[in-house]
Design an enzyme around this catalytic site. Structure first.
Site, PDB file in Angstrom:
ATOM      1  N   GLY A  22      -4.174  18.367 -11.847  1.00 24.51           N
ATOM      2  CA  GLY A  22      -4.341  17.010 -12.366  1.00 24.51           C
ATOM      3  C   GLY A  22      -3.094  16.137 -12.361  1.00 24.51           C
ATOM      4  N   MET A 100     -12.623  19.995  -5.935  1.00 23.32           N
ATOM      5  CA  MET A 100     -12.816  20.945  -4.841  1.00 23.32           C
ATOM      6  C   MET A 100     -14.267  21.154  -4.405  1.00 23.32           C
ATOM      7  SD  MET A 100      -9.739  21.432  -4.231  1.00 23.32           S
ATOM      8  CE  MET A 100      -9.667  22.746  -3.034  1.00 23.32           C
ATOM      9  N   ARG A 101     -15.208  20.449  -5.028  1.00 26.16           N
ATOM     10  CA  ARG A 101     -16.606  20.596  -4.604  1.00 26.16           C
ATOM     11  C   ARG A 101     -17.007  19.421  -3.741  1.00 26.16           C
ATOM     12  NH1 ARG A 101     -20.010  23.910  -7.643  1.00 26.16           N
ATOM     13  NH2 ARG A 101     -21.807  22.595  -7.222  1.00 26.16           N
ATOM     14  N   HIS A 119      -6.124  12.446  -0.176  1.00 25.57           N
ATOM     15  CA  HIS A 119      -6.022  13.641   0.661  1.00 25.57           C
ATOM     16  C   HIS A 119      -4.582  13.768   1.173  1.00 25.57           C
ATOM     17  CE1 HIS A 119      -7.417  16.820   3.303  1.00 25.57           C
ATOM     18  NE2 HIS A 119      -6.687  16.267   4.251  1.00 25.57           N
ATOM     19  N   GLU A 152     -20.415  10.953   3.370  1.00 28.70           N
ATOM     20  CA  GLU A 152     -21.047  12.282   3.370  1.00 28.70           C
ATOM     21  C   GLU A 152     -20.201  13.347   4.080  1.00 28.70           C
ATOM     22  OE1 GLU A 152     -22.563   9.470   4.093  1.00 28.70           O
ATOM     23  OE2 GLU A 152     -23.965   9.323   2.399  1.00 28.70           O
ATOM     24  N   ASP A 155     -13.756  14.320   4.211  1.00 25.20           N
ATOM     25  CA  ASP A 155     -12.567  13.466   4.367  1.00 25.20           C
ATOM     26  C   ASP A 155     -12.704  12.476   5.522  1.00 25.20           C
ATOM     27  OD1 ASP A 155     -11.321  14.914   2.257  1.00 25.20           O
ATOM     28  OD2 ASP A 155     -10.701  16.462   3.660  1.00 25.20           O
ATOM     29  N   GLU A 184       1.731  10.419  -3.148  1.00 25.63           N
ATOM     30  CA  GLU A 184       0.368  10.339  -3.713  1.00 25.63           C
ATOM     31  C   GLU A 184       0.394   9.657  -5.074  1.00 25.63           C
ATOM     32  OE1 GLU A 184      -2.025  13.909  -3.753  1.00 25.63           O
ATOM     33  OE2 GLU A 184      -0.965  14.740  -2.051  1.00 25.63           O
TER      34      GLU A 184
HETATM   35  C1  GRF Z   1      -3.454  16.673  -4.065  1.00 27.87           C
HETATM   36  O1  GRF Z   1      -2.568  17.129  -3.087  1.00 27.87           O
HETATM   37  C2  GRF Z   1      -4.523  15.816  -3.452  1.00 27.87           C
HETATM   38  O2  GRF Z   1      -4.090  15.110  -2.341  1.00 27.87           O
HETATM   39  C3  GRF Z   1      -5.563  16.822  -3.038  1.00 27.87           C
HETATM   40  O3  GRF Z   1      -5.533  17.816  -4.034  1.00 27.87           O
HETATM   41  C4  GRF Z   1      -4.262  17.801  -4.682  1.00 27.87           C
HETATM   42  C5  GRF Z   1      -4.536  17.565  -6.131  1.00 27.87           C
HETATM   43  O4  GRF Z   1      -3.384  17.689  -6.909  1.00 27.87           O
HETATM   44  N1  GRF Z   1      -6.856  16.228  -2.862  1.00 27.87           N
HETATM   45  P1  GRF Z   1      -3.424  17.333  -8.443  1.00 27.87           P
HETATM   46  O5  GRF Z   1      -4.529  18.180  -9.067  1.00 27.87           O
HETATM   47  O6  GRF Z   1      -3.718  15.869  -8.571  1.00 27.87           O
HETATM   48  O7  GRF Z   1      -2.083  17.696  -8.979  1.00 27.87           O
END
Ligand code: GRF
Length: 210
Positions: A22, A100-101, A119, A152, A155, A184
């Site tokens: 998170g 992750m789902r 991503h 759908e 990514d 990010e």
């Molecule tokens: C990040 O690298 C994001 O790009 C990917 O999953 C990771 C999540 O990291 N989708 P966090 O849980 O926000 O620390």
């Protein structure tokens, strides 16, 4: 609801879906606290009971919910449950942050063009899991992160914004991930603020930022 209905006046209502640590959720919460993002996280939902994202939500006083996939007979039931919860929380946008789902058709249609993901690669390169490892294995010299609308596919949705970082000769997955993660944490809140200001429009697969 259209993307511009909240306009510049109101706070953006966000639901964050997260399965893990998170840190992107934290970056969003911090941008809100610092006043650089006019938004409110109205709920954090996880498919993992012990996701650290849920603890971060709790500490920030945000509604946090664990929705147990084991309790649903199938994926479609899980999606319906998510739809129901998100419907009640009434967000403008759903932010995936390490979720992750794969979301099902029904959920994606229910929140068309209102689900966003981050991503850790410059899409369309290296979709799916372990994007940083994929980049290292391929030998690219530049990679980065992408914020995109969710469709759908895996990514594949329209790209809103990207940030590039160099891949250094001595990099391993951990050092590269850390370099990308720093970007990010800036990019996700910035994109959300553009959405809050109604500065992002989708035309087909192209996203135009004002
Ligand atoms: C990040 O690298 C994001 O790009 C990917 O999953 C990771 C999540 O990291 N989708 P966090 O849980 O926000 O620390």
């Amino acid at each position: 609801m259209t993307m511009t209905e909240h306009g510049a006046e109101g706070k953006l209502r966000l639901v964050v879906l997260a399965s893990g640590r998170g840190s992107n959720l934290q970056a969003i919460l911090e941008s809100i606290a610092q006043g650089t993002l006019q938004a409110e996280v109205v709920g954090v939902i996880s498919d993992k009971r012990d996701a650290f994202a849920l603890k971060r939500a709790e500490e920030a006083g945000v509604t946090e919910l664990f929705v147990n996939p084991m309790e649903m007979e199938d994926k479609s039931r899980y999606d319906k449950k998510l739809l129901e919860i998100c419907g009640e929380l009434a967000p403008h946008y759903i932010c995936l942050a390490g979720y992750m789902r794969l979301l099902g058709q029904e959920f994606i249609t229910g929140f068309k063009n209102r689900i966003i993901n981050i991503h850790p690669s410059l899409l369309p390169a290296f979709p799916g899991l372990k994007a940083q490892e994929q980049a290292l294995a391929y030998g690219v010299k530049v990679t980065g992160c992408t914020v995109h609308f969710v469709d759908e596919g895996m990514d594949t949705g329209p790209i809103i914004a990207q940030r590039a970082v160099p891949v250094l000769p001595q990099d391993d997955a951990a050092s590269l991930s850390q370099r990308i993660l720093e970007q990010e944490h800036q990019l996700y809140p910035q994109v959300l603020q553009l959405l809050q200001q109604g500065k992002i429009n989708i035309k087909g697969r192209k996203v135009i930022s004002k």
